[in-house]
Design a protein around this motif. Structure first.
Motif, PDB file in Angstrom:
ATOM      1  N   LYS A 200       3.517  10.023  -2.746  1.00 16.59           N
ATOM      2  CA  LYS A 200       3.260   8.880  -1.876  1.00 16.59           C
ATOM      3  C   LYS A 200       4.421   7.895  -1.838  1.00 16.59           C
ATOM      4  O   LYS A 200       4.263   6.764  -1.374  1.00 16.59           O
ATOM      5  CB  LYS A 200       1.984   8.150  -2.316  1.00 16.59           C
ATOM      6  CG  LYS A 200       0.717   8.991  -2.219  1.00 16.59           C
ATOM      7  CD  LYS A 200      -0.518   8.176  -2.594  1.00 16.59           C
ATOM      8  CE  LYS A 200      -1.796   8.988  -2.455  1.00 16.59           C
ATOM      9  NZ  LYS A 200      -3.008   8.195  -2.778  1.00 16.59           N
ATOM     10  N   ASP A 201       5.585   8.308  -2.371  1.00 19.57           N
ATOM     11  CA  ASP A 201       6.769   7.439  -2.413  1.00 19.57           C
ATOM     12  C   ASP A 201       6.466   6.116  -3.111  1.00 19.57           C
ATOM     13  O   ASP A 201       6.929   5.048  -2.698  1.00 19.57           O
ATOM     14  CB  ASP A 201       7.320   7.173  -1.003  1.00 19.57           C
ATOM     15  CG  ASP A 201       8.128   8.355  -0.488  1.00 19.57           C
ATOM     16  OD1 ASP A 201       8.901   8.937  -1.280  1.00 19.57           O
ATOM     17  OD2 ASP A 201       7.980   8.706   0.696  1.00 19.57           O
ATOM     18  N   GLY A 202       5.699   6.188  -4.196  1.00 20.85           N
ATOM     19  CA  GLY A 202       5.321   4.985  -4.918  1.00 20.85           C
ATOM     20  C   GLY A 202       6.378   4.534  -5.910  1.00 20.85           C
ATOM     21  O   GLY A 202       7.411   5.175  -6.113  1.00 20.85           O
ATOM     22  N   SER A 203       6.091   3.407  -6.532  1.00 22.61           N
ATOM     23  CA  SER A 203       6.932   2.859  -7.594  1.00 22.61           C
ATOM     24  C   SER A 203       6.035   2.390  -8.721  1.00 22.61           C
ATOM     25  O   SER A 203       5.048   1.689  -8.478  1.00 22.61           O
ATOM     26  CB  SER A 203       7.772   1.676  -7.087  1.00 22.61           C
ATOM     27  OG  SER A 203       8.651   2.084  -6.056  1.00 22.61           O
ATOM     28  N   MET A 204       6.365   2.746  -9.946  1.00 24.56           N
ATOM     29  CA  MET A 204       5.530   2.381 -11.083  1.00 24.56           C
ATOM     30  C   MET A 204       5.783   0.948 -11.532  1.00 24.56           C
ATOM     31  O   MET A 204       4.864   0.184 -11.786  1.00 24.56           O
ATOM     32  CB  MET A 204       5.792   3.355 -12.239  1.00 24.56           C
ATOM     33  CG  MET A 204       5.471   4.801 -11.901  1.00 24.56           C
ATOM     34  SD  MET A 204       5.866   5.949 -13.234  1.00 24.56           S
ATOM     35  CE  MET A 204       4.552   5.566 -14.412  1.00 24.56           C
ATOM     36  N   MET A 205       7.049   0.604 -11.681  1.00 23.42           N
ATOM     37  CA  MET A 205       7.445  -0.734 -12.133  1.00 23.42           C
ATOM     38  C   MET A 205       7.810  -1.533 -10.894  1.00 23.42           C
ATOM     39  O   MET A 205       8.778  -1.219 -10.197  1.00 23.42           O
ATOM     40  CB  MET A 205       8.618  -0.619 -13.103  1.00 23.42           C
ATOM     41  CG  MET A 205       8.906  -1.857 -13.910  1.00 23.42           C
ATOM     42  SD  MET A 205      10.138  -1.509 -15.201  1.00 23.42           S
ATOM     43  CE  MET A 205      10.187  -3.128 -16.004  1.00 23.42           C
ATOM     44  N   ARG A 206       7.050  -2.582 -10.620  1.00 20.22           N
ATOM     45  CA  ARG A 206       7.094  -3.218  -9.314  1.00 20.22           C
ATOM     46  C   ARG A 206       7.388  -4.713  -9.440  1.00 20.22           C
ATOM     47  O   ARG A 206       6.767  -5.419 -10.230  1.00 20.22           O
ATOM     48  CB  ARG A 206       5.762  -3.022  -8.582  1.00 20.22           C
ATOM     49  CG  ARG A 206       5.334  -1.577  -8.474  1.00 20.22           C
ATOM     50  CD  ARG A 206       3.920  -1.428  -7.943  1.00 20.22           C
ATOM     51  NE  ARG A 206       3.747  -2.006  -6.635  1.00 20.22           N
ATOM     52  CZ  ARG A 206       4.111  -1.396  -5.508  1.00 20.22           C
ATOM     53  NH1 ARG A 206       4.664  -0.191  -5.549  1.00 20.22           N
ATOM     54  NH2 ARG A 206       3.915  -1.976  -4.348  1.00 20.22           N
ATOM     55  N   GLY A 207       8.356  -5.171  -8.624  1.00 17.42           N
ATOM     56  CA  GLY A 207       8.539  -6.611  -8.517  1.00 17.42           C
ATOM     57  C   GLY A 207       7.313  -7.243  -7.890  1.00 17.42           C
ATOM     58  O   GLY A 207       6.640  -6.647  -7.040  1.00 17.42           O
ATOM     59  N   LEU A 208       7.003  -8.469  -8.293  1.00 13.12           N
ATOM     60  CA  LEU A 208       5.836  -9.155  -7.731  1.00 13.12           C
ATOM     61  C   LEU A 208       5.924  -9.241  -6.207  1.00 13.12           C
ATOM     62  O   LEU A 208       4.907  -9.211  -5.508  1.00 13.12           O
ATOM     63  CB  LEU A 208       5.725 -10.561  -8.320  1.00 13.12           C
ATOM     64  CG  LEU A 208       5.548 -10.661  -9.840  1.00 13.12           C
ATOM     65  CD1 LEU A 208       5.503 -12.125 -10.261  1.00 13.12           C
ATOM     66  CD2 LEU A 208       4.285  -9.948 -10.295  1.00 13.12           C
ATOM     67  N   VAL A 209       7.144  -9.322  -5.692  1.00 14.03           N
ATOM     68  CA  VAL A 209       7.324  -9.448  -4.249  1.00 14.03           C
ATOM     69  C   VAL A 209       6.835  -8.214  -3.507  1.00 14.03           C
ATOM     70  O   VAL A 209       6.492  -8.302  -2.315  1.00 14.03           O
ATOM     71  CB  VAL A 209       8.816  -9.719  -3.937  1.00 14.03           C
ATOM     72  CG1 VAL A 209       9.674  -8.483  -4.225  1.00 14.03           C
ATOM     73  CG2 VAL A 209       9.003 -10.190  -2.513  1.00 14.03           C
ATOM     74  N   MET A 210       6.747  -7.072  -4.161  1.00 14.92           N
ATOM     75  CA  MET A 210       6.329  -5.847  -3.483  1.00 14.92           C
ATOM     76  C   MET A 210       4.880  -5.920  -3.030  1.00 14.92           C
ATOM     77  O   MET A 210       4.506  -5.322  -2.015  1.00 14.92           O
ATOM     78  CB  MET A 210       6.551  -4.639  -4.385  1.00 14.92           C
ATOM     79  CG  MET A 210       8.002  -4.377  -4.710  1.00 14.92           C
ATOM     80  SD  MET A 210       8.250  -2.957  -5.790  1.00 14.92           S
ATOM     81  CE  MET A 210       7.961  -1.596  -4.651  1.00 14.92           C
ATOM     82  N   ASP A 211       4.045  -6.621  -3.764  1.00 14.20           N
ATOM     83  CA  ASP A 211       2.617  -6.717  -3.418  1.00 14.20           C
ATOM     84  C   ASP A 211       2.209  -8.109  -2.962  1.00 14.20           C
ATOM     85  O   ASP A 211       1.114  -8.270  -2.415  1.00 14.20           O
ATOM     86  CB  ASP A 211       1.766  -6.310  -4.618  1.00 14.20           C
ATOM     87  CG  ASP A 211       1.890  -4.835  -4.940  1.00 14.20           C
ATOM     88  OD1 ASP A 211       1.075  -4.053  -4.454  1.00 14.20           O
ATOM     89  OD2 ASP A 211       2.830  -4.462  -5.661  1.00 14.20           O
ATOM     90  N   PHE A 212       3.080  -9.102  -3.182  1.00 15.64           N
ATOM     91  CA  PHE A 212       2.722 -10.486  -2.846  1.00 15.64           C
ATOM     92  C   PHE A 212       3.885 -11.177  -2.132  1.00 15.64           C
ATOM     93  O   PHE A 212       4.270 -12.288  -2.470  1.00 15.64           O
ATOM     94  CB  PHE A 212       2.318 -11.249  -4.121  1.00 15.64           C
ATOM     95  CG  PHE A 212       1.108 -10.683  -4.788  1.00 15.64           C
ATOM     96  CD1 PHE A 212      -0.159 -10.991  -4.337  1.00 15.64           C
ATOM     97  CD2 PHE A 212       1.238  -9.795  -5.848  1.00 15.64           C
ATOM     98  CE1 PHE A 212      -1.291 -10.444  -4.933  1.00 15.64           C
ATOM     99  CE2 PHE A 212       0.123  -9.249  -6.462  1.00 15.64           C
ATOM    100  CZ  PHE A 212      -1.153  -9.566  -6.001  1.00 15.64           C
TER     101      PHE A 212
ATOM    102  N   ASP B 197       2.184   9.717  -7.829  1.00  9.81           N
ATOM    103  CA  ASP B 197       2.295   9.022  -6.548  1.00  9.81           C
ATOM    104  C   ASP B 197       3.739   8.664  -6.210  1.00  9.81           C
ATOM    105  O   ASP B 197       4.060   8.426  -5.039  1.00  9.81           O
ATOM    106  CB  ASP B 197       1.432   7.765  -6.555  1.00  9.81           C
ATOM    107  CG  ASP B 197      -0.055   8.086  -6.431  1.00  9.81           C
ATOM    108  OD1 ASP B 197      -0.389   9.243  -6.118  1.00  9.81           O
ATOM    109  OD2 ASP B 197      -0.877   7.174  -6.659  1.00  9.81           O
ATOM    110  N   THR B 198       4.615   8.595  -7.197  1.00 15.03           N
ATOM    111  CA  THR B 198       6.020   8.368  -6.867  1.00 15.03           C
ATOM    112  C   THR B 198       6.574   9.537  -6.073  1.00 15.03           C
ATOM    113  O   THR B 198       7.466   9.358  -5.232  1.00 15.03           O
ATOM    114  CB  THR B 198       6.877   8.152  -8.135  1.00 15.03           C
ATOM    115  OG1 THR B 198       6.934   9.354  -8.908  1.00 15.03           O
ATOM    116  CG2 THR B 198       6.339   7.021  -8.979  1.00 15.03           C
ATOM    117  N   THR B 199       6.068  10.738  -6.327  1.00 17.80           N
ATOM    118  CA  THR B 199       6.500  11.922  -5.582  1.00 17.80           C
ATOM    119  C   THR B 199       5.705  12.104  -4.297  1.00 17.80           C
ATOM    120  O   THR B 199       6.263  12.309  -3.225  1.00 17.80           O
ATOM    121  CB  THR B 199       6.360  13.179  -6.450  1.00 17.80           C
ATOM    122  OG1 THR B 199       7.224  13.076  -7.573  1.00 17.80           O
ATOM    123  CG2 THR B 199       6.698  14.433  -5.667  1.00 17.80           C
TER     124      THR B 199
END
Length: 965
Positions: free
Chosen positions: A764-776, A760-762
């Motif tokens: 869907k332009d995702g990120s595996m290691m995510r700051g909490l701020v990215m989802d909250f 999904d990083t490729t």
């Protein structure tokens, strides 16, 4: 109007010095280059020449939906060397132009850009006219660099409200939210400079400059006595009181020092005129004292928050008014900065005590007084060397930082997929001295049934005098090709270390020398390395396309031909020496084929990775995925099949904690693959000696770091002695051993989930290691949390970073419920819980409304599982997951040779729907066994390796429903 794509290097004709407003002299040379005030249409945008003669000419170009390029040049010529970061514009969207009396504007769907005709300042507004960001100060000061004319530049913006800022690469001082921080972007062994920042204000800034850059405060740190009144122990002015101790604990020298400076190498290592460290006071001279203690006071001239940074190696402790602000250790060959802030009142003195166990190490304390109040909340980038100001404003195509990161990749390239085996466990050490050692280490894992995919051959496999030859010392590695074959026979892969460093006596160096691609100043300074007697050495120049091709051809002939699977590109800052000033480093890494070293200070790793990626992908097996591990990075490097790692961090608890903020911000800089040396690379003597008094702590440190490593994009153990294999770190059957094996096995169980995140990083332009701020983002409590993060959007990871800690506080973000991964206990979000943390386990939570597919117990990613899955459904909210599968090895995914299995959970109906297969993949099994486990708030069903499923089905590719009932 629809606008065709324009190559990044191809500027309109006027940018080559042919403006219609130029005035030519009788010799045909341009005498006047600045345009008359006004607006000029160009392909993709506008050039505005402000009415103020003191303001730079501004060019604004529409690049993509929500992305504009802004350039500023006092003369309005916009001549700059080709960007390394952004190589092609995408197809431009339609845009509208308005030319008002005071403001010119460009508009696309969702974004409007206004340029003041008075002073050239630019404002960015959303589709509803709400201001997102506005330019403030723009400073461009002419300077000469190695005989060429440049500018030092700063661009500051005024944010709306108080947004959080994230990214900037990888840094080792625990900063998570960069708002209000001062961060120097200068490549270093343990620091990665990425001039890209993403904001909670739904935008990002990509600063297209490769020189040393400062985010936040544009001023370089200053000596103590330039900005503070420095007092001695007795309170008098004139410097700190210094006492220099010998090995017997006796004071042998007492001094008064305004600026204790032991920062860089002695003068004979530098060119004349370079500021360098002093020798120690008599009777020490060039001999190091055992310890130095400075005491006294620091009096501020300005009230506010004062920033300090201590450059240090060996043991360093700093106390301010009795409070410890620094208590660290670093190896002497790799000193670095420790930062801290102190609130100070003008006219009042703060007591300071500095204790430094010198041990031939390095030390200096520097300072910045507060910026003027009107500048303290600005967003700012300032670069030492620039031809023009050039940046990209990236408006989120949505309302998440993910959308900003997607915009970054639109500009710099998609994240190329790594091979699946890269996401398994790797083992390395500094270093395997023979091929038998390497094969025995791998066999140790296979014999003990501990999963592993990759073994790494670190540096110095070559003959002592032949660094850069890519040859093997035949006494220690008699048959490298057979070694590679043996690794493959054990169902594993092998990575090899390749440096961009060469001894000038090698044939490879001479070939590079012939085309002018070896840096000369390093040789002129007669710099010697640490091997044997010490040998003259230098690095090659990857800014030359010819040199890149030659560099790869040398690797191909000597190493790729033997079947090595991946490349460890070490020391690519480049690290010619770990303790040179920035000025001296810039001289030694240039002139490059593109310009002075100072101009390209931060970008070596990018073009070096390009050499390997393009060389291998265009080589004999172009469909085999390239995999590069690199110690440095720069924007755009994700397009070259790269993972970075955090460098030679040390084996200390503080450094373990700092990996969280370092990795999260690197990921939020747009590069999804990242790793670290589990356990820390460099080791204190108490661990090296395997002192019985410290073995318990050593094993616990490695255990806790291993637990964290299992939930990072790449999972990799490496470091100096003691040996880092699991079975060498702790005895079989011990709690540390069992815990590390557990997390290794858990990593492989999670491989269907992890590999989907990776895909999904490729796709869907995702990120595996995510700051909490990215989802909250709405929960502002998470903005500054620097010791927790998300792995995917489902797992909340809370590592333990204190010796003998058996619990820790964990904040569970509001807006979701959370399950303890081990016990299955449910918690409401928006609260801090005290989590159990026995040595065997790390606090780990799963977000309700998650679907987590897992696989069976395997020994490597190459094991045939026949598609068997266990799907964990964490109920409490609707959920979805799109499982990804491909061949794991080739670029066939670029032609859509992959499948997705969509999965959805309906909270209302209590049903998991495993949808019909999407796509085609020849290797997909015709039918597979799928187990399902439901985790609910009223149950206590957490994860267990041997847990019984709630339901089992045979899946043939058609949609099927599985009821929780």
């Amino acid at each position: 109007m629809a606008v065709a794509a324009l190559a990044m290097g191809a500027l309109p004709a006027y940018a080559q010095g042919q403006s219609k407003n130029d005035v030519y002299g009788t010799d045909g040379q341009v005498k006047q280059v600045r345009r008359a005030p006004g607006i000029e249409d160009i392909e993709g945008g506008l050039i505005v020449t402000p009415r103020s003669n003191d303001a730079a000419v501004v060019r604004v170009e529409v690049v993509a939906k929500g992305i504009v390029r802004v350039s500023a040049d006092p003369e309005g010529q916009f001549v700059r060397d080709e960007s390394l970061i952004v190589t092609d514009f995408p197809a431009r969207p339609e845009y509208n132009v308005r030319k008002g009396r005071n403001v010119a504007s460009l508009s696309t769907e969702g974004l409007r850009v206004e340029i003041s005709r008075a002073d050239g300042k630019v404002r960015f507004l959303d589709g509803d006219g709400n201001e997102l960001l506005a330019e403030d100060r723009r400073v461009m000061t002419p300077k000469m660099v190695q005989g060429e004319q440049f500018y030092s530049v700063q661009q500051a913006w005024q944010p709306v409200g108080e947004p959080g800022f994230y990214g900037l690469g990888q840094h080792q001082n625990g900063q998570m939210n960069m708002a209000g921080e001062t961060v120097e972007l200068a490549q270093h062994n343990i620091s990665i400079a990425m001039p890209f920042v993403a904001s909670t204000g739904d935008y990002g800034i990509l600063w297209d400059n490769a020189s040393i850059t400062r985010f936040g405060d544009p001023r370089p740190f200053q000596p103590l006595d330039e900005t503070l009144i420095v007092r001695g122990e007795d309170g008098s002015e004139g410097g700190l009181t210094g006492r220099y101790y010998d090995e017997n604990g006796k004071v042998q020298a007492e001094t008064r020092e305004r600026d204790p400076d032991y920062q860089f190498l002695p003068p004979d290592q530098y060119a004349s005129g370079e500021a360098v460290r002093d020798v120690f006071p008599e009777p020490f001279g060039t001999e190091s004292p055992e310890k130095v203690v400075w005491t006294g006071g620091l009096e501020a001239k300005t009230t506010g928050t004062h920033k300090f940074r201590a450059y240090g190696s060996s043991y360093l402790t700093i106390k301010v008014d009795g409070e410890t602000v620094v208590d660290r250790w670093r190896q002497n060959w790799n000193p670095y900065y420790f930062t801290f802030d102190v609130d100070m009142v003008a006219g009042e003195s703060k007591d300071i005590e500095i204790e430094w166990i010198a041990n031939d190490g390095y030390f200096r304390l520097e300072h910045l007084d507060p910026l003027p109040a009107e500048q303290q909340d600005d967003l700012s980038f300032a670069s030492d060397v620039a031809q023009v100001i050039d940046y990209y404003f990236v408006a989120a195509d949505g309302d998440k930082i993910d959308d900003v990161i997607a915009g970054y990749r639109t500009l710099t390239g998609e994240s190329v997929m790594l091979p699946k085996w890269a996401y398994g466990f790797w083992q390395s050490r500094q270093r395997y001295t023979t091929q038998d050692e390497l094969l025995d280490a791998l066999k140790g894992y296979r014999d003990r049934k501990i999963p592993i995919d990759n073994i790494v051959l670190d540096w110095f496999y070559w003959p002592e005098k032949e660094w850069g030859s890519h040859k093997f010392d035949l006494e220690r590695f008699p048959d490298a090709a057979a070694m590679v074959d043996a690794v493959h026979e054990m169902n594993a892969r092998i990575m090899i270390s390749v440096w961009p460093k060469f001894y000038p006596t090698t044939a490879n160096a001479k070939a590079l020398e012939e085309i002018g691609a070896i840096y000369q100043r390093q040789l002129m300074m007669d710099t010697r390395d640490w091997v044997g007697q010490g040998y003259r050495n230098s690095f090659y120049d990857p800014y030359s396309a010819e040199a890149r091709e030659l560099f790869w051809s040398q690797m191909k002939e000597a190493l790729d031909s033997k079947g090595f699977d991946a490349w460890w590109m070490d020391a690519v800052e480049p690290d010619l020496h770990s303790n040179l000033s920035h000025r001296e480093r810039a001289l030694r890494i240039g002139p490059t084929a593109m310009g002075p070293g100072a101009q390209y200070f931060n970008s070596f790793a990018l073009v070096n990775a390009q050499a390997v990626y393009e060389g291998e992908r265009e080589g004999s097996d172009p469909n085999e995925r390239v995999f590069i591990l690199t110690r440095s990075a720069f924007p755009g490097i994700q397009r070259y099949g790269v993972s970075a790692w955090s460098g030679d961090v040390v084996a200390r608890w503080e450094d373990l904690k700092e990996q969280v903020a370092a990795g999260v911000n690197f990921s939020m800089s747009g590069v999804p693959n990242w790793t670290f040396d589990i356990g820390g690379f460099a080791v204190e003597q108490r661990y090296t000696d395997e002192d019985p008094a410290h073995i318990e702590e050593w094993r616990e440190l490695n255990t806790r770091w291993f637990q964290l490593g299992a939930f990072t994009p790449l999972f990799r153990s490496h470091g100096e002695f003691p040996f880092r294999e699991i079975y060498n770190l702790a005895p079989e059957g011990s709690d540390p051993y069992e815990s590390m094996v557990y997390y290794d096995k858990l990593r492989y169980r999670l491989m269907p989930f992890i590999y989907t995140l990776a895909a999904d990083t490729t796709l869907k332009d995702g990120s595996m290691m995510r700051g909490l701020v990215m989802d909250f983002e709405d929960d502002k409590k998470v903005w500054d949390i620097n010791d927790q993060y998300l792995f995917g959007s489902s797992f909340l990871v809370a590592p333990v970073y204190e010796f003998k800690a058996r619990e820790r506080d964990v904040y569970l973000p509001a807006g979701s419920g959370w399950y303890d991964f081990e016990s299955g206990e449910h918690f409401d979000g928006g609260q801090t819980v005290t989590a159990d943390a026995p040595l065997a386990r790390m606090p780990l939570y799963v977000r309700e409304g998650s679907i987590v597919p897992m696989g069976p117990d395997i020994q490597s990613t190459a094991d045939d599982t026949n598609g068997e899955l266990t799907i964990y459904v964490y109920t409490g909210a609707d959920a979805s997951f799109s499982l990804y599968e491909d061949d794991g090895l080739t670029y066939d995914y670029e032609d859509e040779a992959y499948v997705r299995i969509p999965m959805t959970w309906s909270e209302e109906t209590g049903t998991l729907t495993i949808g019909a297969v999407e796509g085609e993949l020849q290797s997909m099994p015709e039918e597979r066994v799928i187990h399902v486990r439901f985790v609910s708030p009223d149950g206590d069903d957490g994860f267990a390796m041997d847990a019984e499923p709630d339901s089992t089905i045979t899946y043939t590719g058609a949609a099927v429903d599985v009821s929780m009932e």
